[in-house]
Design a protein around this motif. Structure first.
Motif, PDB file in Angstrom:
ATOM      1  N   ILE A  52     -10.465   2.448   3.441  1.00 40.15           N
ATOM      2  CA  ILE A  52      -9.536   3.454   2.903  1.00 40.15           C
ATOM      3  C   ILE A  52     -10.216   4.691   2.598  1.00 40.15           C
ATOM      4  CG2 ILE A  52      -7.880   3.989   1.131  1.00 40.15           C
ATOM      5  CD1 ILE A  52      -7.520   0.811   0.963  1.00 40.15           C
ATOM      6  N   PRO A  53      -9.977   5.692   3.308  1.00 38.29           N
ATOM      7  CA  PRO A  53     -10.634   6.836   3.056  1.00 38.29           C
ATOM      8  C   PRO A  53     -10.440   7.960   2.023  1.00 38.29           C
ATOM      9  CG  PRO A  53      -8.940   7.313   4.878  1.00 38.29           C
ATOM     10  CD  PRO A  53      -8.938   5.854   4.484  1.00 38.29           C
ATOM     11  N   HIS A  54      -9.595   7.380   1.308  1.00 37.35           N
ATOM     12  CA  HIS A  54      -9.371   8.226  -0.019  1.00 37.35           C
ATOM     13  C   HIS A  54      -9.207   7.319  -1.240  1.00 37.35           C
ATOM     14  CE1 HIS A  54      -5.473   7.221   2.056  1.00 37.35           C
ATOM     15  NE2 HIS A  54      -5.127   6.873   0.874  1.00 37.35           N
ATOM     16  N   ASN A  55      -9.098   8.057  -2.262  1.00 36.91           N
ATOM     17  CA  ASN A  55      -9.093   7.302  -3.566  1.00 36.91           C
ATOM     18  C   ASN A  55      -8.023   6.409  -3.779  1.00 36.91           C
ATOM     19  OD1 ASN A  55     -11.449   8.349  -4.528  1.00 36.91           O
ATOM     20  ND2 ASN A  55     -10.862   9.685  -5.601  1.00 36.91           N
ATOM     21  N   TYR A  56      -7.686   5.310  -4.628  1.00 40.01           N
ATOM     22  CA  TYR A  56      -6.765   4.729  -4.533  1.00 40.01           C
ATOM     23  C   TYR A  56      -6.790   3.597  -5.862  1.00 40.01           C
ATOM     24  CZ  TYR A  56      -9.440   1.008  -2.326  1.00 40.01           C
ATOM     25  OH  TYR A  56     -10.450  -0.119  -1.800  1.00 40.01           O
ATOM     26  N   TYR A  95       0.794  -1.205   0.071  1.00 40.71           N
ATOM     27  CA  TYR A  95      -0.207   0.097  -0.091  1.00 40.71           C
ATOM     28  C   TYR A  95       0.829   1.013  -0.045  1.00 40.71           C
ATOM     29  CZ  TYR A  95      -3.615   3.090   1.351  1.00 40.71           C
ATOM     30  OH  TYR A  95      -4.699   4.259   1.297  1.00 40.71           O
ATOM     31  N   LYS A 131       1.020  11.406  -6.494  1.00 41.01           N
ATOM     32  CA  LYS A 131      -0.296  12.188  -5.624  1.00 41.01           C
ATOM     33  C   LYS A 131      -1.285  10.940  -5.665  1.00 41.01           C
ATOM     34  CE  LYS A 131      -1.986  14.188  -9.685  1.00 41.01           C
ATOM     35  NZ  LYS A 131      -2.591  15.419 -10.265  1.00 41.01           N
ATOM     36  N   ASN A 132      -0.899   9.743  -6.076  1.00 42.35           N
ATOM     37  CA  ASN A 132      -1.599   8.621  -6.242  1.00 42.35           C
ATOM     38  C   ASN A 132      -1.467   7.566  -5.191  1.00 42.35           C
ATOM     39  OD1 ASN A 132      -3.395   9.591  -8.431  1.00 42.35           O
ATOM     40  ND2 ASN A 132      -1.842   8.899  -9.786  1.00 42.35           N
ATOM     41  N   TRP A 133      -2.369   6.866  -4.478  1.00 42.54           N
ATOM     42  CA  TRP A 133      -2.329   5.600  -3.805  1.00 42.54           C
ATOM     43  C   TRP A 133      -2.397   4.546  -4.616  1.00 42.54           C
ATOM     44  CZ3 TRP A 133      -0.258   5.531   1.265  1.00 42.54           C
ATOM     45  CH2 TRP A 133      -0.119   6.490   1.664  1.00 42.54           C
ATOM     46  N   LYS A 161       2.091   5.294  -1.731  1.00 45.53           N
ATOM     47  CA  LYS A 161       1.879   6.489  -2.684  1.00 45.53           C
ATOM     48  C   LYS A 161       2.921   6.937  -3.457  1.00 45.53           C
ATOM     49  CE  LYS A 161       0.130  11.203  -1.892  1.00 45.53           C
ATOM     50  NZ  LYS A 161      -0.045  12.149  -0.831  1.00 45.53           N
ATOM     51  N   ASP A 196     -15.309  -0.509   3.232  1.00 45.70           N
ATOM     52  CA  ASP A 196     -14.665   0.836   3.143  1.00 45.70           C
ATOM     53  C   ASP A 196     -13.740   1.299   4.080  1.00 45.70           C
ATOM     54  OD1 ASP A 196     -14.571   3.180   1.491  1.00 45.70           O
ATOM     55  OD2 ASP A 196     -16.177   4.246   2.504  1.00 45.70           O
TER      56      ASP A 196
END
Length: 158
Positions: A70-74, A29, A34-36, A31, A68
């Motif tokens: 993971i709180p952000h987009n990935y 996992y 700017k992307n995960w 980063k 759900d």
């Protein structure tokens, strides 16, 4: 205390890969820019194909959507570990006997921290490599607990 994402994903994906008679090799996992990325690496004795990767991706994606975590987009990626598969545990080292491997250590051994050669033995405590130095070969014994990273290494014979 909240579990790390990789541990949670391991709990979710393990029954999926076991049901499909596959092996979970690794989870990352990370980063990048700017992307995960959530990367799951799977394998089997006969290798994995794109259909199997797609099936695991779809089933894992459904489970992740349900809880759900993971709180952000990935981006979720499921793939084979490839030819340079990581060696993560004792079983991986046993399976890699007589294969070409690359190892990085936490601290120098004989003045070196990086080794590449044939994995000739593993007794649970020490890894023995046969390495080629110029025109001769040499045995290097590396304590298992001093290994930071290890992987199969691709060799080319010309």
């Amino acid at each position: 205390m909240k579990k790390p994402i990789t541990e949670l994903v391991e709990e979710l994906v393990t029954p999926i890969v076991q049901e499909m008679d596959l092996e979970l090799v690794d989870i990352e996992y990370v980063k990048e820019g700017k992307n995960w990325f959530l990367r799951v690496f799977i394998d089997s004795d006969t290798g994995v194909d794109i259909e199997e990767c797609g099936q695991v991706n779809e089933k894992l994606s459904e489970r992740l959507d349900e809880i759900d975590p993971i709180p952000h987009n990935y981006f979720l990626e499921v793939s084979s570990p490839g030819a340079e598969r990581p060696l993560k545990n004792a079983d991986d080292f046993q399976k890699a006997l007589n294969k070409h491997v690359a190892i990085k250590t936490y601290e120098p051994i004989d003045g070196e921290k990086q080794f590449e050669g044939k994995l000739t033995s593993f007794d649970g405590e020490n890894v023995t490599l046969t390495v080629k130095i110029k025109t001769r070969t040499k045995q290097v014994i590396i304590p298992y607990e001093k290994i930071a990273k290890a992987r199969l290494a691709v060799t080319f014979n010309f």
